[in-house]
Design a protein around this motif. Sequence first.
Motif, short mmCIF file in Angstrom:
data_model
loop_
_atom_site.label_atom_id
_atom_site.label_comp_id
_atom_site.label_asym_id
_atom_site.label_seq_id
_atom_site.Cartn_x
_atom_site.Cartn_y
_atom_site.Cartn_z
N CYS A 1 -8.36 1.22 3.45
CA CYS A 1 -7.10 2.09 4.05
C CYS A 1 -7.57 3.71 3.75
O CYS A 1 -7.78 3.90 2.89
CB CYS A 1 -5.93 1.75 3.29
SG CYS A 1 -4.63 2.80 4.06
N CYS B 1 0.94 -1.16 -0.04
CA CYS B 1 0.03 -0.11 0.14
C CYS B 1 1.11 1.31 0.04
O CYS B 1 1.87 1.25 0.88
CB CYS B 1 -0.94 0.06 1.40
SG CYS B 1 -1.70 1.58 1.33
N HIS C 1 -7.50 -4.12 0.61
CA HIS C 1 -6.85 -3.15 1.67
C HIS C 1 -7.12 -1.79 0.94
O HIS C 1 -7.52 -0.93 1.75
CB HIS C 1 -5.40 -3.55 1.51
CG HIS C 1 -4.40 -2.42 2.53
ND1 HIS C 1 -4.50 -2.36 3.81
CD2 HIS C 1 -4.06 -1.23 2.16
CE1 HIS C 1 -3.84 -1.58 4.21
NE2 HIS C 1 -3.62 -0.54 3.05
N CYS D 1 0.36 3.24 3.75
CA CYS D 1 0.62 2.98 4.99
C CYS D 1 1.93 2.06 4.93
O CYS D 1 2.23 1.52 5.92
CB CYS D 1 -0.54 2.48 5.67
SG CYS D 1 -1.16 0.97 4.88
ZN ZN Z 1 -2.91 1.15 3.46
#
Ligand code: ZN
Length: 430
Positions: free
Chosen positions: A210, A190, A206, A193
């Motif tokens: 997120c 990602c 995700h 993050c």
């Molecule tokens: Zn993330």
Amino acid sequence: MGSLETPTGSGPSAGNGKSTSVDAAEAPPEPDMSKRRRSSVLPLEVGTRVMCRWRDSKYHPVKVIERRKVSNAIPGDYEYYVHYTEFNRRLDEWVKLDQLDLDSVEAVVDEKVEEKGASGLKMTRHQKRKIDETHVEGHEELDAASLREHEEFTKVKNIATIELGRYEIETWYFSPFPPEYNDCLRLYFCEFCLNFMKRKEQLQRHMRKCDLKHPPGDEIYRSGTLSMFEVDGKKNKVYGQNLCYLAKLFLDHKTLYYDVDLFLFYVLCECDDRGCHMVGYFSKEKHSEESYNLACILTLPPYQRKGYGKFLIAFSYELSKKEGKVGTPERPLSDLGLLSYRGYWTRVLLDILKKHKGNISIKELSDMTAIKAEDILTTLQSLELIQYRKGQHVICADPKVLDRHLKAAGRGGLDVDVSKLIWTPYKEQS
Ligand code: ZN
Ligand code: ACO
């Protein structure tokens, strides 16, 4: 992605083509003998030196670092992980037998061959802990045994490619991801993050959940589309660890540090309406006894050679100026790190020398730039701008010589606009 060429210009010299051609011209082996010789060297032992066809279609000398069976059905069917002895370790790769010139096999075995298969990278918990405990330590700080151990377990790249934002990036070095990632060659990150996953669908799921659109922490700089975020490793432990795993894929001879509490991470982003996309970062110890103002620096390969590295370096010195301290990068520097620092130091120092017509001391240069006096001295010495007279170092700055060096020092990098930096030095909160 990015330039994987050797940066130091130490590419193979003309004489290093397919080395067998000379021998072959002098005494061409009988076809039968050659065949027999080939089969007698197979499978190649770890440690063997041989010529290997690289991506430039030319043959270069390599050393076999590891081997693995391709198929159990065909005896002796191996592929080989090789180190190009003229190039940096980031170019090490798995090659097929047909890339190797078996007539050039030189010497065999300086290491014991171990049948490890593709996932031969498993560390015992003890070995892993030993590596983990040795934070960002380089050659000189590891004793010989630890260094051997480190090299043994990092000799073969584990993750070959990562996906990060809109980029697919080829990795450079081993990174000690948790053991459950031993079986995958590609990881999906990602981009906000920095959590990483084994499968694309996991990442897609995700991304729907997120809610980060930039690194966690405070935005301390914004100029145009460029932003810098300060992330405290203590407050954002998982992010800090993820960043270390990611960075290690491009940093050799730096070992991971899980105790990220002691560090601040300065993450550079290019921002657009989809969010702030990480370009690179540097880490900095909250307290450094050795006056380090930078521990690790990385520009992600798709963004390299565009001046971001020198921006990050300049930024680290701007922080030092605000702290009223001089700073220096943690050693050892990588080949690319050294080139970037040399370029930065040369440009900054020579610009000032030009303005002051050479009439300035090393101490004054250090006060103005926050560059440690030793680094100033070595930079000016390497440019032959220092003379030692009557027990003192004297700067000799002929304007023409300065101009010549400035031209050779390359581009300046992206500028840090200090008026856009809103930052106060780190203070431990009780
Ligand atoms: Zn993330
Ligand atoms: N080939 C030749 N020269 C290069 C190369 C290359 N592939 N990459 C950088 N350089 C030199 C050039 O002189 C360049 O200046 P120029 O483009 O004006 O000629 C200079 O280094 C820096 O260029 P930048 O564009 O400002 O830097 P970049 O964004 O590429 O980042 C960095 C440099 C951070 C070192 C990057 O190469 C990187 O992330 N490398 C992998 C990680 C690493 O080695 N980090 C340093 C470890 S040391 C430490 O952390 C203390």
